[in-house]
Design a protein around this motif. Structure first.
Motif, mmCIF file in Angstrom:
data_model
loop_
_atom_site.group_PDB
_atom_site.id
_atom_site.type_symbol
_atom_site.label_atom_id
_atom_site.label_comp_id
_atom_site.label_asym_id
_atom_site.label_seq_id
_atom_site.Cartn_x
_atom_site.Cartn_y
_atom_site.Cartn_z
ATOM 1 N N GLU A 1 0.810 -1.217 0.000
ATOM 2 C CA GLU A 1 0.000 0.000 0.000
ATOM 3 C C GLU A 1 0.844 1.268 0.000
ATOM 4 O O GLU A 1 0.344 2.352 -0.327
ATOM 5 C CB GLU A 1 -0.934 0.017 1.213
ATOM 6 C CG GLU A 1 -2.029 -1.023 1.188
ATOM 7 C CD GLU A 1 -1.579 -2.390 1.673
ATOM 8 O OE1 GLU A 1 -2.437 -3.275 1.842
ATOM 9 O OE2 GLU A 1 -0.353 -2.570 1.881
ATOM 10 N N ASP B 1 -1.290 7.830 8.116
ATOM 11 C CA ASP B 1 -2.602 8.470 8.140
ATOM 12 C C ASP B 1 -2.628 9.557 9.209
ATOM 13 O O ASP B 1 -1.589 9.899 9.787
ATOM 14 C CB ASP B 1 -3.707 7.431 8.347
ATOM 15 C CG ASP B 1 -3.557 6.655 9.657
ATOM 16 O OD1 ASP B 1 -2.794 7.102 10.534
ATOM 17 O OD2 ASP B 1 -4.206 5.602 9.810
ATOM 18 N N THR C 1 0.351 -3.111 10.291
ATOM 19 C CA THR C 1 -0.352 -3.290 11.557
ATOM 20 C C THR C 1 0.548 -2.922 12.729
ATOM 21 O O THR C 1 1.700 -3.377 12.790
ATOM 22 C CB THR C 1 -0.815 -4.752 11.714
ATOM 23 O OG1 THR C 1 -1.635 -5.099 10.585
ATOM 24 C CG2 THR C 1 -1.618 -4.940 12.990
ATOM 25 N N GLY D 1 -4.486 -1.261 15.068
ATOM 26 C CA GLY D 1 -5.014 -1.823 13.833
ATOM 27 C C GLY D 1 -4.117 -1.516 12.647
ATOM 28 O O GLY D 1 -2.927 -1.235 12.780
ATOM 29 N N VAL D 2 -4.711 -1.538 11.467
ATOM 30 C CA VAL D 2 -3.989 -1.298 10.217
ATOM 31 C C VAL D 2 -4.096 0.181 9.859
ATOM 32 O O VAL D 2 -5.167 0.784 9.966
ATOM 33 C CB VAL D 2 -4.553 -2.164 9.077
ATOM 34 C CG1 VAL D 2 -3.786 -1.915 7.783
ATOM 35 C CG2 VAL D 2 -4.489 -3.628 9.467
ATOM 36 N N GLY E 1 -4.243 3.586 7.536
ATOM 37 C CA GLY E 1 -4.852 3.928 6.256
ATOM 38 C C GLY E 1 -6.147 4.683 6.454
ATOM 39 O O GLY E 1 -6.851 4.500 7.462
ATOM 40 N N THR F 1 -8.832 4.337 4.743
ATOM 41 C CA THR F 1 -9.988 3.461 4.540
ATOM 42 C C THR F 1 -10.068 2.396 5.628
ATOM 43 O O THR F 1 -10.842 1.441 5.500
ATOM 44 C CB THR F 1 -9.917 2.785 3.166
ATOM 45 O OG1 THR F 1 -8.703 2.024 3.066
ATOM 46 C CG2 THR F 1 -9.959 3.820 2.051
ATOM 47 N N GLN F 2 -9.280 2.558 6.671
ATOM 48 C CA GLN F 2 -9.282 1.622 7.794
ATOM 49 C C GLN F 2 -9.897 2.305 9.019
ATOM 50 O O GLN F 2 -9.845 3.532 9.136
ATOM 51 C CB GLN F 2 -7.850 1.162 8.117
ATOM 52 C CG GLN F 2 -7.162 0.411 7.004
ATOM 53 C CD GLN F 2 -7.805 -0.926 6.717
ATOM 54 O OE1 GLN F 2 -8.419 -1.534 7.592
ATOM 55 N NE2 GLN F 2 -7.672 -1.394 5.484
ATOM 56 N N TRP G 1 -16.711 1.516 6.521
ATOM 57 C CA TRP G 1 -15.689 0.582 7.012
ATOM 58 C C TRP G 1 -15.652 0.554 8.544
ATOM 59 O O TRP G 1 -15.340 -0.462 9.142
ATOM 60 C CB TRP G 1 -14.312 0.927 6.441
ATOM 61 C CG TRP G 1 -13.829 2.316 6.757
ATOM 62 C CD1 TRP G 1 -13.149 2.740 7.856
ATOM 63 C CD2 TRP G 1 -13.996 3.470 5.932
ATOM 64 N NE1 TRP G 1 -12.887 4.065 7.779
ATOM 65 C CE2 TRP G 1 -13.380 4.551 6.613
ATOM 66 C CE3 TRP G 1 -14.581 3.695 4.701
ATOM 67 C CZ2 TRP G 1 -13.355 5.836 6.088
ATOM 68 C CZ3 TRP G 1 -14.545 4.975 4.179
ATOM 69 C CH2 TRP G 1 -13.949 6.029 4.859
ATOM 70 N N HIS H 1 -16.522 -2.751 10.758
ATOM 71 C CA HIS H 1 -15.545 -3.132 11.768
ATOM 72 C C HIS H 1 -16.200 -3.273 13.135
ATOM 73 O O HIS H 1 -15.944 -4.231 13.873
ATOM 74 C CB HIS H 1 -14.437 -2.075 11.822
ATOM 75 C CG HIS H 1 -13.365 -2.366 12.833
ATOM 76 N ND1 HIS H 1 -13.319 -1.744 14.059
ATOM 77 C CD2 HIS H 1 -12.313 -3.211 12.802
ATOM 78 C CE1 HIS H 1 -12.282 -2.183 14.735
ATOM 79 N NE2 HIS H 1 -11.652 -3.078 14.000
#
Length: 591
Positions: A297, A313, A322, A363-364, A366, A368-369, A437, A441
């Motif tokens: 990514e 981000d 992660t 978490g991850v 981004g 979009t996360q 998202w 989640h």
């Protein structure tokens, strides 16, 4: 390698600069095992590094050992060679070797990691820069530069030295018109005018300081008017400022003849020099490139050249990785390009320390996360109070232990059906307001019914399958209709109880998201230009627009630098250094 108590999560911090130092000052070492890996065992107040190169301030006045910054962290003097964001393992090599040349190598298994390694000087492919130039990144650079300046003056003062050799030896070239290059040129001119002139009066006519800048203006971070004032101040102090020129090669004779050392400019011009200081920009470190190449990514998200910086981000999480964070010069906040300054890195370090201390799951990374989150168990009072946000629901929760109060509350609110419906509507509205998202989640971590799940046709309820009971009764000679009805009712009641327990389980589990992304608060920029003059520019809150130049700005520059020191010890040492310089002058000893 998991240090000390294995029950505590390991937070790996790579680096010891502004961001890492700010983080380890604040991070909770009671909750985490904090491991700091850096080839430099101290924090360095880099904005004052030019002052140490000429003796205005002593080197150790700008340092604070990492073990002093936070005695509870584990510091390892080593270089991180590689980091695998998938297996969460960092491979490190010691900065020191045994007598036989072996360098110990070890691995660190981490739970969370912070990359704060900064950047290294950029040479832009110019030949000879690494071999012949001095940088301004570490204390060792300033020590070597201070020694070389003294050597050149001693060399030029020897009898029989030709004028050509003296001019070359005492020509100091500074490449780069940013704050570092400008401040060094200004402090060097002060050193020459205030101290060296008294010790080497016969050499002053040979001394020359030249500042080279590829852009058409120095200090491009500042207002154009302030940049022009800086140019005028430097020229009045004897510094030659040349803009719009680019260095293409730096050479030196193998036998180190001073007259043979030259800077080759684009266009064929050659500048003989004695000392060349390179402060023309920064480039990524190999570790940053290695990490970015392992995360697919990163290439897709990069706004700069691929793998040049770690894209993060708004929560400073590395995109696509992660439990991995990055800050300072080695990171790039997507959609919000921040200046590569100590001010930014320091604020990011404190922010990440508070985020880690809050024990949210990262978490991850981004956009979009989902943001960092926590799964919280709520008691009944919190469930009812949080469902509708009114005191009536809290009252209902408290009434469950009292039959009379329970009857009164249920009657006031219109029955249990309306109460349950209100709770479900409130929860659904909360999830509808969240991004898709985040909603998915949250539903995956709780037992809440997904909002996009199709309802049974016609609103039909679940039907009990009692065919096996009927078949057994028929084999036994027939079934009593009353018993069949009772069995069907019991089955439906059991299903309703299971549904109620599922709803209560979903309501008792709450997913909380960290709602405070990083926001940079600019406190202004400043630069010293020599002769007790400085520039100050502050633009904040769309209201403050302060631009100062001269002695007032210089007093502000000194006051900010002394208050921004990381400890009382450093403030006292620097104040004494300034007083010693004012009374006794700068030391020119060579050792």
């Amino acid at each position: 390698m998991r240090l000390r108590a294995s029950t505590k999560p390991v937070v790996l911090v790579l680096g010891s600069g502004w961001g890492a130092h700010s983080l380890i000052k604040v991070i909770d070492t009671d909750t985490y095992d904090v491991v700091v890996v850096s080839p430099r065992n101290h924090f360095l107040f880099t904005p004052m590094l030019p002052s140490t190169a000429v003796g205005t301030v002593e080197f150790r006045s700008l340092l604070e050992p990492i073990r002093t910054s936070n005695p509870c962290v584990t510091y390892l003097e080593a270089e991180c060679d590689s980091l695998d964001p998938h297996t969460k393992v960092a491979v490190c090599t010691s900065s020191f070797a045994y007598d036989d040349g072996r360098r110990p190598q070890f691995e660190i298994q981490y739970d969370k990691a912070v990359v704060a390694v900064g950047e290294q000087p950029a040479t832009f492919g110019v030949k000879g820069v690494k071999e012949h130039c001095f940088f301004m990144k570490e204390v060792s650079d300033a020590v070597a530069l201070r020694k070389r300046i003294a050597e050149k003056f001693e060399l030029a003062s020897l009898p029989g030295t030709s004028e050509e050799d003296r001019k070359a030896a005492l020509h100091f070239v500074v490449v780069g018109g940013g704050p570092t290059g400008v401040e060094f040129a200004g402090t060097l001119s002060d050193f020459v005018r205030e101290d060296l002139k008294k010790k080497y009066p016969a050499l002053m006519k040979y001394v020359k300081v030249t500042l080279l800048q590829s852009a058409q203006q120095i200090l491009t971070q500042f207002d154009a008017g302030l940049g022009q004032r800086a140019t005028e101040a430097l020229e009045s102090s004897g510094v030659e400022v040349r803009t719009g020129v680019r260095v293409v090669e730096i050479t030196i004779n193998k036998v180190m003849l001073v007259s043979d050392a030259q800077v080759l400019l684009k266009g064929g011009e050659e500048l003989p020099y004695g000392v060349c200081v390179w402060s023309a920009g920064n480039a990524p470190r190999p570790l940053v490139t290695q990490i970015a190449s392992q995360v697919a990514e990163q290439a897709a998200a990069a706004e700069a050249p691929p793998n040049a910086k770690l894209c993060v981000d708004s929560f400073l999480r590395v995109v696509g990785a992660t439990d991995l964070m990055a800050l300072g010069d080695c990171s790039l906040v997507l959609g919000n390009r921040l200046p590569s300054t100590a001010q930014v890195a320091g604020q990011q370090g404190a922010y990440l320390a508070h985020l880690i201390n809050s024990q949210y799951q990262l978490g991850v990374g981004g956009y979009t996360q989902p943001p960092p989150f926590q799964i919280v168990k709520r008691n009944k009072l919190q469930v009812w109070a949080g469902a509708g946000g009114t005191g009536a629901y809290a009252l209902q929760a408290a009434a469950e232990e009292n039959a009379v109060l329970s009857w009164l509350t249920t009657a006031m609110m219109g029955g249990k059906t309306r109460i349950q419906a209100s709770k479900e509507v409130a929860d659904a509205m909360f999830r509808m307001d969240a991004p898709p998202w985040v909603r998915v989640h949250s539903e995956s971590l709780t037992k809440a019914t997904p909002l996009d799940k199709e309802a049974p046709p016609g609103g039909a309820k679940a039907v009990c399958d009692i065919s096996a009971v009927m078949a057994a009764a028929a084999a036994a000679g027939g079934a009593d209709p009353v018993a069949v009805a009772r069995a069907s009712a019991d089955c439906l009641r059991s299903l309703e109880e299971e549904e109620l327990k599922a709803r209560e389980g979903a309501e008792a589990t709450e997913v909380r998201y960290y709602d405070r992304p990083f926001e940079f608060l600019s406190l202004g920029i400043m630069a010293y230009v020599g002769n007790d003059k400085a520039l100050t520019q502050v633009e904040a809150f769309d209201v403050i627009n302060l631009k100062l130049y001269g002695s007032v700005a210089f007093l502000l520059w000194k006051s900010v630098y002394i208050t921004k020191q990381v400890s009382f010890r450093n403030r006292v040492l620097i104040l004494f250094d300034w007083m010693k310089t004012r009374v006794f002058g700068r030391d020119i000893s060579l050792f």
